[in-house]
Write a protein that holds these residues in place. Sequence first.
Motif, PDB file in Angstrom:
ATOM      1  N   PHE A  10       0.851  -1.184   0.000  1.00  0.00           N
ATOM      2  CA  PHE A  10       0.000   0.000   0.000  1.00  0.00           C
ATOM      3  C   PHE A  10       0.890   1.239   0.000  1.00  0.00           C
ATOM      4  N   ARG A  11       0.373   2.316  -0.607  1.00  0.00           N
ATOM      5  CA  ARG A  11       1.111   3.566  -0.571  1.00  0.00           C
ATOM      6  C   ARG A  11       0.151   4.708  -0.846  1.00  0.00           C
ATOM      7  N   VAL A  12       0.333   5.810  -0.086  1.00  0.00           N
ATOM      8  CA  VAL A  12      -0.424   7.035  -0.336  1.00  0.00           C
ATOM      9  C   VAL A  12       0.571   8.124  -0.717  1.00  0.00           C
ATOM     10  N   LEU A  13       0.345   8.765  -1.828  1.00  0.00           N
ATOM     11  CA  LEU A  13       1.220   9.837  -2.307  1.00  0.00           C
ATOM     12  C   LEU A  13       0.438  11.135  -2.438  1.00  0.00           C
ATOM     13  N   LYS A  14       1.164  12.227  -2.403  1.00  0.00           N
ATOM     14  CA  LYS A  14       0.570  13.508  -2.738  1.00  0.00           C
ATOM     15  C   LYS A  14       0.889  13.810  -4.204  1.00  0.00           C
ATOM     16  N   THR A  15       0.021  14.567  -4.835  1.00  0.00           N
ATOM     17  CA  THR A  15       0.236  14.949  -6.227  1.00  0.00           C
ATOM     18  C   THR A  15       1.623  15.552  -6.406  1.00  0.00           C
ATOM     19  N   GLU A  59      -0.276  -0.647 -23.275  1.00  0.00           N
ATOM     20  CA  GLU A  59      -1.462   0.103 -23.695  1.00  0.00           C
ATOM     21  C   GLU A  59      -1.517   1.507 -23.086  1.00  0.00           C
ATOM     22  N   VAL A  60      -1.074   1.653 -21.821  1.00  0.00           N
ATOM     23  CA  VAL A  60      -1.201   2.928 -21.114  1.00  0.00           C
ATOM     24  C   VAL A  60       0.134   3.325 -20.460  1.00  0.00           C
ATOM     25  N   PRO A  61       1.171   3.648 -21.231  1.00  0.00           N
ATOM     26  CA  PRO A  61       2.502   3.896 -20.670  1.00  0.00           C
ATOM     27  C   PRO A  61       2.752   5.312 -20.140  1.00  0.00           C
ATOM     28  N   ASP A  62       1.887   6.279 -20.517  1.00  0.00           N
ATOM     29  CA  ASP A  62       2.173   7.672 -20.187  1.00  0.00           C
ATOM     30  C   ASP A  62       2.161   7.905 -18.681  1.00  0.00           C
ATOM     31  N   GLY A  63       3.208   8.606 -18.211  1.00  0.00           N
ATOM     32  CA  GLY A  63       3.312   8.928 -16.790  1.00  0.00           C
ATOM     33  C   GLY A  63       4.095   7.896 -15.992  1.00  0.00           C
ATOM     34  N   TYR A  64       4.569   6.843 -16.668  1.00  0.00           N
ATOM     35  CA  TYR A  64       5.302   5.768 -15.997  1.00  0.00           C
ATOM     36  C   TYR A  64       6.629   5.503 -16.718  1.00  0.00           C
ATOM     37  N   ASN A  65       7.622   5.072 -15.933  1.00  0.00           N
ATOM     38  CA  ASN A  65       8.856   4.578 -16.536  1.00  0.00           C
ATOM     39  C   ASN A  65       9.209   3.259 -15.865  1.00  0.00           C
ATOM     40  N   VAL A  66       9.966   2.442 -16.560  1.00  0.00           N
ATOM     41  CA  VAL A  66      10.315   1.126 -16.040  1.00  0.00           C
ATOM     42  C   VAL A  66      11.788   0.842 -16.297  1.00  0.00           C
ATOM     43  N   GLU A  79       7.196   9.437 -11.846  1.00  0.00           N
ATOM     44  CA  GLU A  79       8.053  10.598 -11.615  1.00  0.00           C
ATOM     45  C   GLU A  79       7.311  11.735 -10.936  1.00  0.00           C
ATOM     46  N   SER A  80       6.053  11.949 -11.312  1.00  0.00           N
ATOM     47  CA  SER A  80       5.252  13.023 -10.747  1.00  0.00           C
ATOM     48  C   SER A  80       3.811  12.516 -10.672  1.00  0.00           C
ATOM     49  N   ALA A  81       3.469  11.951  -9.518  1.00  0.00           N
ATOM     50  CA  ALA A  81       2.189  11.267  -9.389  1.00  0.00           C
ATOM     51  C   ALA A  81       1.004  12.218  -9.574  1.00  0.00           C
ATOM     52  N   ALA A  82      -0.046  11.677 -10.179  1.00  0.00           N
ATOM     53  CA  ALA A  82      -1.283  12.419 -10.398  1.00  0.00           C
ATOM     54  C   ALA A  82      -2.455  11.598  -9.860  1.00  0.00           C
ATOM     55  N   PRO A  83      -3.547  12.260  -9.457  1.00  0.00           N
ATOM     56  CA  PRO A  83      -4.706  11.515  -8.933  1.00  0.00           C
ATOM     57  C   PRO A  83      -5.211  10.450  -9.906  1.00  0.00           C
ATOM     58  N   SER A  84      -5.036  10.674 -11.210  1.00  0.00           N
ATOM     59  CA  SER A  84      -5.484   9.689 -12.204  1.00  0.00           C
ATOM     60  C   SER A  84      -4.685   8.389 -12.136  1.00  0.00           C
ATOM     61  N   GLN A  85      -3.582   8.396 -11.420  1.00  0.00           N
ATOM     62  CA  GLN A  85      -2.773   7.188 -11.268  1.00  0.00           C
ATOM     63  C   GLN A  85      -3.151   6.381 -10.022  1.00  0.00           C
ATOM     64  N   GLY A 110      -0.239  -7.481  -5.835  1.00  0.00           N
ATOM     65  CA  GLY A 110      -0.722  -6.133  -6.119  1.00  0.00           C
ATOM     66  C   GLY A 110      -0.226  -5.086  -5.134  1.00  0.00           C
ATOM     67  N   THR A 111      -0.205  -3.841  -5.611  1.00  0.00           N
ATOM     68  CA  THR A 111       0.103  -2.659  -4.791  1.00  0.00           C
ATOM     69  C   THR A 111      -1.041  -1.676  -4.949  1.00  0.00           C
ATOM     70  N   ARG A 112      -1.624  -1.312  -3.828  1.00  0.00           N
ATOM     71  CA  ARG A 112      -2.728  -0.348  -3.876  1.00  0.00           C
ATOM     72  C   ARG A 112      -2.155   1.044  -3.676  1.00  0.00           C
ATOM     73  N   LEU A 113      -2.259   1.882  -4.697  1.00  0.00           N
ATOM     74  CA  LEU A 113      -1.694   3.230  -4.668  1.00  0.00           C
ATOM     75  C   LEU A 113      -2.798   4.265  -4.710  1.00  0.00           C
ATOM     76  N   THR A 114      -2.733   5.209  -3.779  1.00  0.00           N
ATOM     77  CA  THR A 114      -3.670   6.337  -3.760  1.00  0.00           C
ATOM     78  C   THR A 114      -2.879   7.622  -3.905  1.00  0.00           C
ATOM     79  N   VAL A 115      -3.291   8.450  -4.849  1.00  0.00           N
ATOM     80  CA  VAL A 115      -2.645   9.749  -5.054  1.00  0.00           C
ATOM     81  C   VAL A 115      -3.643  10.848  -4.700  1.00  0.00           C
TER      82      VAL A 115
END
Lengths: 116, 110
Positions: A10-15, A59-66, A79-85, A110-115
């Motif tokens: 689990f992880r909670v991030l700020k925008t 299919e949905v790579p934008d906003g992520y790097n690996v 790199e810069s988390a957004a609520p849509s992530q 799984g990892t549950r992420l909240t931004v």
Amino acid sequence: NAGVTQTPKFRVLKTGQSMTLLCAQDMNHEYMYWYRQDPGMGLRLIHYSVGEGTTAKGEVPDGYNVSRLKKQNFLLGLESAAPSQTSVYFCASSYGRTGGDYNEQFFGPGTRLTVL
Amino acid sequence: LAKTTQPISMDSYEGQEVNITCSHNNIATNDYITWYQQFPSQGPRFIIQGYKTKVTNEVASLFIPADRKSSTLSLPRVSLSDTAVYYCLFRGDSSYKLIFGSGTRLLVRP
């Protein structure tokens, strides 16, 4: 044999914050995958790797790097988390190319992420 | 663009046979179709895989017609523990991207 493990659970991030999700597999699999699962959307492929040192867009790579510096590890970075992530992120691995015979994917918990 | 269609949900009773169909209009010519089961708060788990006609293992059967535009997962004599979400997975023929179906939520009642 732990199979596929993911850190953290689990992880909670700020925008705007950044973080890295770690996936590890001990099955000597060549292929590894990162998916996100949103309610009612099923799983969508973010990035994948066909071997150590290689990565490719899904299919949905934008906003992520690996990165796949070691065969057993596949890292997913925001790199810069957004609520849509905000989502549940699953890692998977397979011996060979999915779609080929006997190349099922093995998934992590799984990892549950909240931004916020 | 490859797309899939699965029923959103299905209800059944213990002991019945359940058939879940996934329609996939543009599947890669030489690829297998795979089905997964997912319980809440867990990653998907492999059930069965097939290329064409019929495949059977200890938990399910998979029927794939000659045109390969759909596949049907058959669960014989379901139990309460089969309550889960079921996904098909395949590779699209043009983009060659992996595509999961939207999932079918199966509820098995006593």
